[in-house]
Design an enzyme around this catalytic site. Structure first.
Site, PDB file in Angstrom:
ATOM      1  CG  HIS A  15       2.003  -0.026   4.548  1.00  0.00           C
ATOM      2  ND1 HIS A  15       1.627  -0.957   5.503  1.00  0.00           N
ATOM      3  CD2 HIS A  15       0.926   0.767   4.361  1.00  0.00           C
ATOM      4  CE1 HIS A  15       0.374  -0.716   5.870  1.00  0.00           C
ATOM      5  NE2 HIS A  15      -0.080   0.319   5.195  1.00  0.00           N
ATOM      6  CG  ASP A  39      -2.075  -0.923   1.126  1.00  0.00           C
ATOM      7  OD1 ASP A  39      -2.032  -1.814   0.263  1.00  0.00           O
ATOM      8  OD2 ASP A  39      -3.019  -0.768   1.909  1.00  0.00           O
TER       9      ASP A  39
HETATM   10 ZN   LIG Z   1      -2.626   3.142   2.992  1.00  0.00          ZN
END
Ligand SMILES: [Zn+2]
Length: 290
Positions: free
Chosen positions: A256, A109
Site C-alpha cells: 500500500h 494500492d
Molecule cells: Zn485498497
C-alpha cells in the site's frame, strides 16, 4: 466455477487437466451455474467508511502467512483456493492470483498519495523495476500529476474503485458499473489514453457481481498471492521480511502506498528490492491485461 470444481474434483480427480485446458470456458459455465454464495456478500464489509484503506478481507481474519499463497478456505472469507482441480493462477471467483510466469509483481494500492507515491516511484526507478498501481478514483482526481508520473515511468494502472468501497460488490450492478467507470474516467482525465486493464476490489471482498462488471468493462479482476500485511503498519523490517520470505515465482505482492502512514512500506520496499531483484524478475503486470 468453485462449486463446479468441487463437485467434479470429488468424483473425477483426473478432470483437473481437462479443466485447466479449457479454463476460460469452464469459468463461464461455472459462473452461470453457481449463484453468489451468501458468505461472500457483505461479511467482509468492515471498514467501508474507515480511513485506513486495507485490502484485507477482514481485520480480525487470519492473515495468510508468508508463502501461504494458496489461502485455505478457513483463513479468509474467500472461496476456492487449494481445492482439488484448482488452477493455481486463478483465485477467488476467477480472480487473478499469480502472474502466470516466474516474474514477481509488486502492487501498490489505495493511492496515489503525494507523500508516499513519489517515494515508491523513486525507489522503483533506482532499481529499474516497474510495478502495478491500484489507484482510488478520488485520489486520481486529486493528484493527476501522480497518475501521469506512474504512466510515464512505465508502470501499470489498476482500477481500485472510486472511494475504496469495501461493500461495493454487494451493491447493484448499475452502481458497481458507475463506480468503476467514474474511477477510470478520473484516471483518463489525467492520462487520456491510459490502459486500465485491471480491477482490484477493495478489501479483496469479491462478489460475482463485481467480477462480472469488471470483466464487462474490460478489466481483469486482480487479487494477490502474498499479503504482506503492511496495512497493519508492523514496521519496515517486518514488511520486508514478509516479502522476502513469502515471495515465490509468480507471486503478486500486495502493498500500500496510501490509506495511512505508509513510510514503513516505502522503507521496506527500499530494503527488499536488492535481494528481490537478485532472485526474481520484478515487473509490472501486462498493461493490456491477461
Ligand atoms: Zn485498497
Amino acid at each position: 466455477m468453485d462449486a463446479y470444481h468441487r463437485s467434479t474434483g470429488r468424483t473425477l480427480g483426473i478432470i483437473t487437466l481437462v479443466v485447466s485446458a479449457v479454463l476460460g470456458a469452464t469459468f463461464l459455465i461455472g459462473r452461470s451455474l453457481v449463484p453468489d454464495p451468501p458468505r461472500h456478500s457483505t461479511a467482509t464489509a468492515t471498514g467501508a467508511d474507515h480511513t485506513e484503506f486495507a485490502d484485507q478481507s477482514a481485520p480480525s481474519s487470519t492473515e495468510p502467512g508468508p508463502g501461504s499463497s494458496r489461502t485455505p478456505a478457513s483463513a479468509e472469507p474467500t472461496p476456492s483456493n487449494g481445492q482439488p482441480g484448482h488452477d493455481p493462477d486463478i483465485g477467488p471467483m476467477g480472480t487473478r492470483v499469480t502472474t502466470g510466469g516466474n516474474e514477481v509483481a509488486l502492487t501498490f494500492d489505495d493511492g496515489p498519495n503525494p507523500d508516499y507515491t513519489p517515494q515508491v516511484l523513486a525507489i522503483l526507478r533506482e532499481y529499474h523495476v516497474t510495478a502495478t498501481f491500484c489507484v482510488v478514483g478520488q485520489n486520481a482526481e486529486a493528484y493527476p500529476w501522480l497518475i501521469q508520473q506512474i504512466v510515464a515511468e512505465g508502470h501499470t494502472l489498476c482500477n481500485h474503485s472510486w472511494d475504496h468501497d469495501v461493500a461495493l460488490g454487494s451493491r447493484s450492478p448499475e452502481r458497481i458499473q458507475s463506480d468503476l467507470l467514474r474511477t477510470s474516467a478520473a484516471i483518463r482525465a489525467a492520462v487520456p489514453d491510459a490502459p486500465i486493464a485491471w480491477y482490484r476490489q477493495p478489501g479483496g471482498a469479491w462478489t460475482y457481481s463485481v467480477v462480472t462488471v469488471a470483466r464487462e468493462l474490460g478489466m481483469t479482476p486482480l487479487h494477490w498471492t502474498l499479503d504482506t500485511s503492511d496495512w497493519q503498519m508492523p514496521g519496515a523490517t517486518k514488511i520486508a521480511k514478509s516479502v522476502l520470505t513469502g515471495v515465490q515465482p509468480g507471486s503478486i505482492v500486495l502493498l500500500h502506498d496510501a490509506g495511512g502512514n505508509r513510510q514503513g512500506t516505502v522503507n521496506a520496499v527500499y530494503r527488499a528490492l536488492p535481494e528481490l531483484t537478485d532472485r526474481f524478475d520484478v515487473r509490472a503486470l501486462p498493461k493490456r491485461g491477461m
